[in-house]
Design a protein around this motif. Structure first.
Motif, PDB file in Angstrom:
ATOM      1  N   HIS A   1       0.828  -1.195  -0.115  1.00 41.49           N
ATOM      2  CA  HIS A   1      -0.003  -0.139  -0.139  1.00 41.49           C
ATOM      3  C   HIS A   1       0.837   1.361  -0.094  1.00 41.49           C
ATOM      4  O   HIS A   1       0.334   2.335  -0.300  1.00 41.49           O
ATOM      5  CB  HIS A   1      -0.885  -0.010   1.099  1.00 41.49           C
ATOM      6  CG  HIS A   1      -1.853  -1.081   1.011  1.00 41.49           C
ATOM      7  ND1 HIS A   1      -2.966  -1.111   0.237  1.00 41.49           N
ATOM      8  CD2 HIS A   1      -1.999  -2.277   1.973  1.00 41.49           C
ATOM      9  CE1 HIS A   1      -3.768  -2.077   0.569  1.00 41.49           C
ATOM     10  NE2 HIS A   1      -3.297  -2.880   1.291  1.00 41.49           N
TER      11      HIS A   1
ATOM     12  N   THR B   1       2.427   2.849   2.454  1.00 40.41           N
ATOM     13  CA  THR B   1       1.991   3.802   3.290  1.00 40.41           C
ATOM     14  C   THR B   1       3.007   4.681   3.898  1.00 40.41           C
ATOM     15  O   THR B   1       4.077   4.078   3.865  1.00 40.41           O
ATOM     16  CB  THR B   1       1.312   3.016   4.775  1.00 40.41           C
ATOM     17  OG1 THR B   1       2.117   1.828   4.744  1.00 40.41           O
ATOM     18  CG2 THR B   1      -0.058   2.376   4.240  1.00 40.41           C
TER      19      THR B   1
ATOM     20  N   THR C   1     -13.382  -2.266  11.145  1.00 38.57           N
ATOM     21  CA  THR C   1     -13.472  -1.264  10.475  1.00 38.57           C
ATOM     22  C   THR C   1     -13.275  -0.071  11.485  1.00 38.57           C
ATOM     23  O   THR C   1     -14.259   0.011  12.441  1.00 38.57           O
ATOM     24  CB  THR C   1     -14.826  -1.058   9.721  1.00 38.57           C
ATOM     25  OG1 THR C   1     -15.049  -2.030   8.590  1.00 38.57           O
ATOM     26  CG2 THR C   1     -14.599   0.471   8.931  1.00 38.57           C
TER      27      THR C   1
ATOM     28  N   GLN D   1     -13.224   4.033  11.906  1.00 38.59           N
ATOM     29  CA  GLN D   1     -13.487   5.203  11.525  1.00 38.59           C
ATOM     30  C   GLN D   1     -13.506   6.366  12.229  1.00 38.59           C
ATOM     31  O   GLN D   1     -14.347   6.482  13.318  1.00 38.59           O
ATOM     32  CB  GLN D   1     -14.739   5.221  10.445  1.00 38.59           C
ATOM     33  CG  GLN D   1     -14.811   4.289   9.372  1.00 38.59           C
ATOM     34  CD  GLN D   1     -16.069   3.935   8.433  1.00 38.59           C
ATOM     35  OE1 GLN D   1     -17.209   3.593   9.367  1.00 38.59           O
ATOM     36  NE2 GLN D   1     -16.271   4.547   7.121  1.00 38.59           N
TER      37      GLN D   1
ATOM     38  N   GLY E   1      -8.776   8.482   7.298  1.00 41.56           N
ATOM     39  CA  GLY E   1      -9.897   7.829   6.829  1.00 41.56           C
ATOM     40  C   GLY E   1     -10.210   6.574   7.501  1.00 41.56           C
ATOM     41  O   GLY E   1      -9.958   6.338   8.587  1.00 41.56           O
ATOM     42  N   ALA E   2     -10.818   5.577   6.695  1.00 42.53           N
ATOM     43  CA  ALA E   2     -11.292   4.294   7.318  1.00 42.53           C
ATOM     44  C   ALA E   2      -9.998   3.392   7.248  1.00 42.53           C
ATOM     45  O   ALA E   2      -9.112   3.492   6.177  1.00 42.53           O
ATOM     46  CB  ALA E   2     -12.533   3.783   6.550  1.00 42.53           C
TER      47      ALA E   2
ATOM     48  N   TYR F   1      -6.422  -2.377   4.630  1.00 42.87           N
ATOM     49  CA  TYR F   1      -5.898  -1.141   3.867  1.00 42.87           C
ATOM     50  C   TYR F   1      -6.431   0.028   4.520  1.00 42.87           C
ATOM     51  O   TYR F   1      -7.312  -0.159   5.534  1.00 42.87           O
ATOM     52  CB  TYR F   1      -6.480  -1.121   2.548  1.00 42.87           C
ATOM     53  CG  TYR F   1      -8.093  -1.338   2.362  1.00 42.87           C
ATOM     54  CD1 TYR F   1      -8.646  -0.030   2.347  1.00 42.87           C
ATOM     55  CD2 TYR F   1      -8.852  -2.176   2.243  1.00 42.87           C
ATOM     56  CE1 TYR F   1     -10.007   0.195   2.384  1.00 42.87           C
ATOM     57  CE2 TYR F   1     -10.216  -2.247   2.252  1.00 42.87           C
ATOM     58  CZ  TYR F   1     -10.907  -0.936   2.294  1.00 42.87           C
ATOM     59  OH  TYR F   1     -12.253  -0.887   2.459  1.00 42.87           O
ATOM     60  N   VAL F   2      -5.994   1.163   4.268  1.00 41.47           N
ATOM     61  CA  VAL F   2      -6.420   2.428   4.880  1.00 41.47           C
ATOM     62  C   VAL F   2      -6.729   3.242   3.607  1.00 41.47           C
ATOM     63  O   VAL F   2      -6.248   3.257   2.473  1.00 41.47           O
ATOM     64  CB  VAL F   2      -5.261   3.083   5.585  1.00 41.47           C
ATOM     65  CG1 VAL F   2      -4.880   2.455   6.820  1.00 41.47           C
ATOM     66  CG2 VAL F   2      -4.115   3.496   4.637  1.00 41.47           C
ATOM     67  N   THR F   3      -7.798   4.291   3.711  1.00 44.25           N
ATOM     68  CA  THR F   3      -8.253   5.172   2.933  1.00 44.25           C
ATOM     69  C   THR F   3      -7.133   6.032   2.250  1.00 44.25           C
ATOM     70  O   THR F   3      -6.927   6.152   0.954  1.00 44.25           O
ATOM     71  CB  THR F   3      -9.349   5.920   3.195  1.00 44.25           C
ATOM     72  OG1 THR F   3     -10.322   5.052   3.675  1.00 44.25           O
ATOM     73  CG2 THR F   3     -10.049   6.708   2.073  1.00 44.25           C
ATOM     74  N   ASN F   4      -6.417   6.509   3.021  1.00 41.10           N
ATOM     75  CA  ASN F   4      -5.244   7.467   2.657  1.00 41.10           C
ATOM     76  C   ASN F   4      -4.166   7.069   3.489  1.00 41.10           C
ATOM     77  O   ASN F   4      -3.771   7.264   4.434  1.00 41.10           O
ATOM     78  CB  ASN F   4      -5.876   8.856   3.227  1.00 41.10           C
ATOM     79  CG  ASN F   4      -7.159   9.435   2.610  1.00 41.10           C
ATOM     80  OD1 ASN F   4      -7.431   9.204   1.509  1.00 41.10           O
ATOM     81  ND2 ASN F   4      -8.048   9.742   3.760  1.00 41.10           N
TER      82      ASN F   4
ATOM     83  N   GLN G   1      -8.638  -3.795  -3.380  1.00 43.06           N
ATOM     84  CA  GLN G   1      -8.428  -2.785  -2.361  1.00 43.06           C
ATOM     85  C   GLN G   1      -7.415  -3.228  -0.985  1.00 43.06           C
ATOM     86  O   GLN G   1      -6.700  -2.655  -0.602  1.00 43.06           O
ATOM     87  CB  GLN G   1      -9.702  -2.315  -1.597  1.00 43.06           C
ATOM     88  CG  GLN G   1     -10.380  -0.952  -2.139  1.00 43.06           C
ATOM     89  CD  GLN G   1     -11.615  -0.556  -1.384  1.00 43.06           C
ATOM     90  OE1 GLN G   1     -12.428  -1.257  -0.883  1.00 43.06           O
ATOM     91  NE2 GLN G   1     -11.698   0.750  -1.056  1.00 43.06           N
TER      92      GLN G   1
END
Length: 289
Positions: A33, A35, A66, A68, A74-75, A89-92, A271
């Motif tokens: 990812h 990151t 999850t 949030q 993000g999530a 995974y992470v959204t951002n 994802q």
């Protein structure tokens, strides 16, 4: 050997314990990812906790977590099975801040504390079990501890940690979950609480080379525990081109034809693991019903 976890009972079988080293697992997630350090720590802590939670289940049960929290990351989503396989995974992924006042990666700032931590347990039944609690700190270890106390009514201590190298690679990762079983003596709980205040952060212990067995010794200096199981842990995604093909087929003929007309094919990215799957126009036509 690679990453693994240990399940044990401690203090006269009054405590249920899992210890794990997940350095390679989190390293794989960071590589896939891409990151940035603070996001790596947040994702790594979540992957480690989710894997340990799933390891407590039986059979083919799965857990999806999850988070949030309303922060810039993000999530955060992770799922795991009873075999020590976890993905997430992470959204951002490109989130990083200066170190916090304690000189640590500022995970709480990235995650936020204005949201929820939710856990879905797929027990193989028609109805899944779902638990949801407010995020109380964003540091995640505290939040998982709060989840166990509020949603499952099990007094617990959750420690998760990730150290990141200057080049953004993962240096050390791992964690523990300790849960108080019914009938545990108050003196045992007090002794444990005092011990948890004494020992260094879990990531520092792992960075010093401590294995899951040695983490048990760190937690229970009198060696009052017995090991029940030792099992490998890894970043693993069960996605496949066939599964994505089934999803595309479910879109219907009109949608699939639009993909062919506009793009001459399709590319799908998972994802969870960032694997790319290409579908040619002919392959898409074959998916039409």
């Amino acid at each position: 050997m690679g990453d693994y976890f240990i399940k044990a009972l401690a203090c006269g079988d009054s405590l249920r314990v899992i210890t794990t080293v997940t350095t390679e697992t989190v390293r794989e997630a960071q590589t896939r990812h891409r990151t940035w350090p603070t996001a790596t720590a947040a994702l790594g802590r979540t992957l480690t906790a989710t894997m340990m939670m799933a390891a407590q289940q039986k059979g083919d049960e799965k857990i999806t977590v999850t988070i949030q929290g309303g922060g810039p990351i993000g999530a955060i989503v992770a799922d795991a099975n009873t075999s020590g396989q976890v993905r997430g995974y992470v959204t951002n992924p490109e989130v990083h801040f200066d170190l916090n006042a304690q000189g640590k990666l500022d995970v709480a700032r990235a995650v936020g504390n204005a949201g929820f931590l939710s856990v879905v347990k797929d027990l193989g039944l028609r109805e899944n079990f779902t638990g949801r609690v407010p995020i109380i700190s964003g540091e995640l270890g505290d939040d998982f501890t709060y989840y166990f106390a509020r949603s499952e009514q099990v007094p617990s201590a959750v420690g998760v940690g990730v150290l990141v190298n200057p080049d953004e690679s993962v240096k050390a990762a791992g964690g523990f979950i300790i849960q108080v079983l019914p009938g545990a003596d108050d003196a045992v709980i007090e002794k444990l609480e005092n011990r948890l205040k004494e020992i260094p952060p879990i990531s520092k212990l792992i960075d010093a080379g401590h294995s899951p067995e040695q983490l048990l010794d760190d937690l229970f200096a009198d060696h009052d525990y017995r090991v029940l199981q030792k099992h490998s842990a890894e970043f693993y995604c069960d996605c496949s081109k066939e599964k994505f093909g089934d999803s595309i087929a479910g879109l219907g003929t009109k949608e699939i034809q639009a993909m062919i007309d506009e793009d001459g094919g399709a590319e799908v990215t998972c994802q969870f693991c960032e694997t790319h799957y290409q579908f040619t126009a002919d392959e898409l036509k074959a998916l039409m019903h």
